[in-house]
Motif scaffolding. Structure first.
Motif, PDB file in Angstrom:
ATOM      1  N   ASN A 222      21.099 -54.268   2.632  1.00 25.83           N
ATOM      2  CA  ASN A 222      21.809 -52.908   1.862  1.00 25.83           C
ATOM      3  C   ASN A 222      20.568 -52.003   1.378  1.00 25.83           C
ATOM      4  N   ALA A 223      19.191 -52.379   1.790  1.00 26.07           N
ATOM      5  CA  ALA A 223      18.394 -51.398   1.490  1.00 26.07           C
ATOM      6  C   ALA A 223      17.963 -50.368   2.529  1.00 26.07           C
ATOM      7  N   LYS A 224      18.001 -49.155   2.283  1.00 25.16           N
ATOM      8  CA  LYS A 224      17.619 -48.228   3.573  1.00 25.16           C
ATOM      9  C   LYS A 224      16.167 -48.195   3.794  1.00 25.16           C
ATOM     10  N   TRP A 225      15.936 -48.501   5.234  1.00 25.50           N
ATOM     11  CA  TRP A 225      14.627 -48.590   5.829  1.00 25.50           C
ATOM     12  C   TRP A 225      14.418 -47.276   6.377  1.00 25.50           C
ATOM     13  N   ILE A 226      13.419 -46.624   5.694  1.00 25.71           N
ATOM     14  CA  ILE A 226      12.912 -45.274   6.732  1.00 25.71           C
ATOM     15  C   ILE A 226      11.458 -45.578   7.448  1.00 25.71           C
ATOM     16  N   LYS A 227      11.689 -45.763   8.497  1.00 27.94           N
ATOM     17  CA  LYS A 227      10.777 -46.434   9.596  1.00 27.94           C
ATOM     18  C   LYS A 227       9.618 -45.176   9.842  1.00 27.94           C
ATOM     19  N   ASP A 228       8.639 -44.961   8.803  1.00 27.34           N
ATOM     20  CA  ASP A 228       7.596 -44.121   8.740  1.00 27.34           C
ATOM     21  C   ASP A 228       6.546 -44.288   7.714  1.00 27.34           C
TER      22      ASP A 228
END
Ligand code: FAD
Ligand code: UQ1
Length: 421
Positions: free
Chosen positions: A71-77
């Motif tokens: 439930n964490a949002k992963w921003i792959k950057d």
């Protein structure tokens, strides 16, 4: 464009641990965002054992998607700009992320290019240059240890802060043990060249390690810094830090390099966030940023003077969590980190000294017996138990360091001395 309650920069040990803790509190999607460019999450303490042929590389890593909480949002950057005045950051794709609280957990950067000859040497399988510090080259270390038959094996420690300051000598002890078992030890010289003024920062464990080196004939040169390498001629050039103009050439049959390290270059560019050396400027007790009160730091990228280890992060994670929650509730910040750090100093196959200490470099031991000695049990903890603890408890937000055990054992200790008296 995104906005969130808790923004975490980095999905390594510190970042993933904090994400696990905060997603228990903030369960709705997108309240916790993690910015992390890598697809793979590494348990770096195993690199030392992989280098010694004790563990397989595959046991040291898992896909990032598997370890970050669902439930964490992963921003792959990657973050490229911090704008703390307006509570946002900008990523390399141009995304802006707005936050209420930001936790910076970017780790240390490895500066391989600062040693001329190192990168080309590491790439060449015939060069006999190796390092446990990079996931790309750790699997070559044991192959190169096995190829040594005579000459001098040299292990280095750079003139910068490093993560796990014990690791550069642990790999020397394991390799030396390997050559003893192969019965070629008498054909070799084993040399540990360190930039530091002592073999270890805590006197109690330094005494133990000096005794190990003396017993096994390992030569230790203090204040000796690797400057450059000539891989074609198998020569390393060292500098004497007491007299920096003095250099000498060392021929090697194996060269294990711990590369120079420092704060991530992106962080260094933001001088409002950092100290002069480029580390995130936080209060060493509360881990809150000294200027921007809604920013906190954890792990290897901060200016706190503890030894940069995963064990330290386990204790820091509880402090950061509590202080952030108090801050959000408008309460005073009270939780304090005392600088706990630990280093399982593996001294060979089946033996290990478990060093544990605080900011004052005083021993802060968990177990009720003298940890200044080599034990099989500590080796087992390092090889089997800590990896289990890491994947199953720490990364799920359920390991706050060994303080609970220390307190429990201390009650025992006190009781037994009372009964003796
Ligand atoms: P990391 O886990 O390194 O994570 C940092 C993350 O930030 C990375 O995933 C990176 O991709 C990300 N990042 C970087 N820049 C950006 C950016 N611009 N934007 C977004 N994300 C970014 N510790 C122990 O306690 N015991 C040991 O025995 C031990 N042995 C070790 C042996 C070796 C060989 C090594 C290398 C380390 C060892 N450690 C040990 C140390 C331990 O691994 C580290 O202290 C710990 O992993 C640091 O965690 P961190 O979260 O600060 O950084
Ligand atoms: C620890 O908690 C930890 O994190 C999981 C490590 O990382 C590998 C350690 O090396 C150590 C020593 C600890 C401390 C734990 C105990 C039980 C002493």
């Amino acid at each position: 464009q995104h906005s969130c309650k808790i923004l975490i920069i980095g999905g390594g040990t510190g970042g993933c641990t904090m994400a696990a803790k905060f997603t228990k509190q903030y369960k709705e999607p997108k309240q916790v965002i993690v910015v992390e460019p890598s697809d793979i999450h590494y348990y770096q303490p195993l690199f030392t054992l992989i280098g010694g042929g004790i563990k397989l590389f595959k046991s040291s890593n898992r896909p990032m998607a598997q370890v970050l909480p669902r439930n964490a949002k992963w921003i792959k950057d990657s973050v490229i700009t911090f704008q703390p005045e307006s509570n946002n950051i900008i990523t390399s794709n141009g995304d802006t992320i707005q936050y209420e609280i930001m936790i910076v957990a970017m780790g240390l950067q490895l500066y391989w290019d600062k040693i001329p000859g190192l990168i080309e040497g590491l790439k060449n399988p015939d060069s006999q240059i190796c390092s446990i510090y990079g996931p790309e080259m750790v699997t070559e270390v044991f192959n190169k240890i096995k190829k040594v038959s005579n000459g001098t094996a040299v292990f280095t420690f750079p003139n910068t802060p490093v993560k796990c300051p014990g690791a550069p000598q642990k790999i020397a002890y394991i390799a030396e043990d390997y050559w003893q078992q192969k019965k070629i030890r008498d054909k070799l010289k084993v040399v540990y060249n360190t930039s530091l003024p002592d073999i270890f920062g805590v006197k109690k464990y330094a005494d133990s390690l000096w005794a190990v080196c003396k017993k096994r004939g390992i030569i230790v040169n203090l204040q000796t810094n690797l400057l450059k390498i000539d891989p074609d001629n198998r020569e390393a050039i060292f500098q004497n830090l007491k007299d920096p103009d003095k250099t000498f050439v060392q021929k090697y049959a194996l060269l294990h390099v711990t590369p120079p390290m420092g704060p991530p270059s992106i962080l260094k560019n933001h001088t409002n966030l950092t100290n002069a050396a480029g580390f995130l400027r936080v209060d060493p007790k509360t881990l809150q940023h000294e200027q921007y009160t809604n920013i906190f730091g954890i792990g290897d990228c901060t200016n706190t003077p503890n030894s940069k280890t995963m064990a330290a992060i386990s204790s820091q994670s509880k402090v950061v969590y509590r202080n952030v929650m108090d801050y959000l509730a408008g309460k005073e910040i009270r939780s304090v980190y005392e600088g706990y750090a630990s280093c399982p100093l593996v001294t060979g196959y089946g033996k290990c000294i478990l060093a544990e200490f605080d900011y004052k470099l005083q021993p802060l031991e968990t177990f009720p017996f003298d940890q200044g000695k080599e034990y099989y049990m500590m080796y087992w903890l390092k090889k089997t138990f800590f990896p289990f603890l890491y994947w199953n408890l720490m990364l799920k937000g359920n390991w706050d360091g060994p303080e609970v055990f220390r307190k429990y054992f201390n009650v025992f200790k006190r009781k037994s001395t009372e009964s003796v008296n």
